[in-house]
Scaffold this motif. Structure first.
Motif, PDB file in Angstrom:
ATOM      1  N   ARG A   1      -5.732  -3.548  -5.884  1.00  9.54           N
ATOM      2  CA  ARG A   1      -6.051  -4.961  -6.081  1.00  9.54           C
ATOM      3  C   ARG A   1      -6.696  -5.188  -7.451  1.00  9.54           C
ATOM      4  NH1 ARG A   1      -7.110  -9.173  -2.231  1.00  9.54           N
ATOM      5  NH2 ARG A   1      -5.782  -8.871  -0.413  1.00  9.54           N
TER       6      ARG A   1
ATOM      7  N   ASP B   1      -1.366  -5.058  -0.017  1.00  3.30           N
ATOM      8  CA  ASP B   1      -2.076  -4.600   1.183  1.00  3.30           C
ATOM      9  C   ASP B   1      -1.090  -4.221   2.287  1.00  3.30           C
ATOM     10  OD1 ASP B   1      -4.442  -5.156  -0.164  1.00  3.30           O
ATOM     11  OD2 ASP B   1      -4.845  -7.013   0.947  1.00  3.30           O
TER      12      ASP B   1
ATOM     13  N   GLY C   1      -6.175   0.802  -1.672  1.00  5.93           N
ATOM     14  CA  GLY C   1      -5.921  -0.633  -1.604  1.00  5.93           C
ATOM     15  C   GLY C   1      -6.854  -1.416  -2.511  1.00  5.93           C
TER      16      GLY C   1
END
Length: 169
Positions: free
Chosen positions: A159, A55, A155
């Motif tokens: 993840r 992040d 992002g």
């Protein structure tokens, strides 16, 4: 944290030679700046540390870095042949009608004409209709607004892909 509490997949990632770790990261996200930042922070004690590093790296990417990251993503509705990751992530389009697929193709092209890159969305768990509605909504954005939405969507994708990388046994 001791290595016994590090999940096996994360321990394996931490132990990879730098070139192999870089290749694994670039498979998750094709931004070399992002991969470089994550490599520099190894080893990770917990998956959450890796996600936080991802992040933070994503937040620092330049417009050029984002363009490099987006170049690694196929258009929605057209996953790369032989790429199980993009096919899995875009599975919401797999059962879409021919009409919806044609509409997505048109919308993808209009979006690409306006912004100069593919329409990028975290497609995991979304239906074809939800993706179509999202592109219709986002095509009215300014390039600046869209760049930040793309950063957020990348992002989310990163993840999910990192979780797959480090949670495998």
């Amino acid at each position: 944290m001791t290595s016994t509490s590090t999940p096996p997949g994360l321990a394996r990632f931490n132990a990879l030679e730098e070139d192999a770790a870089r290749a694994a990261l670039l498979e998750a996200c094709s931004s070399t700046a992002w991969a470089r930042r994550l490599l520099a922070a190894r080893p990770y004690a917990a998956p959450e540390d890796l996600y936080a590093a991802s992040d933070a790296a994503m937040a620092e990417l330049t417009a050029e870095d984002l363009a490099e990251a987006m170049a690694g993503h196929p258009p929605i509705g057209r996953p790369k042949p032989g790429d199980p990751t993009s096919a899995r992530e875009q599975s919401g389009m797999a059962g879409a009608s021919d009409q919806l697929k044609a509409e997505m193709l048109e919308l993808n092209l209009a979006y690409q004409d306006k912004f100069g890159h593919v329409f990028l969305i975290c497609a995991t768990g979304r239906t074809g209709e939800q993706m179509r509605d999202a592109v219709k909504e986002r095509i009215g954005n300014s390039p600046e607004q869209e760049r930040e939405i793309v950063r957020t969507e990348l992002g989310k994708i990163n993840r999910i892909r990192l979780a797959r990388l480090v949670e495998e046994d």
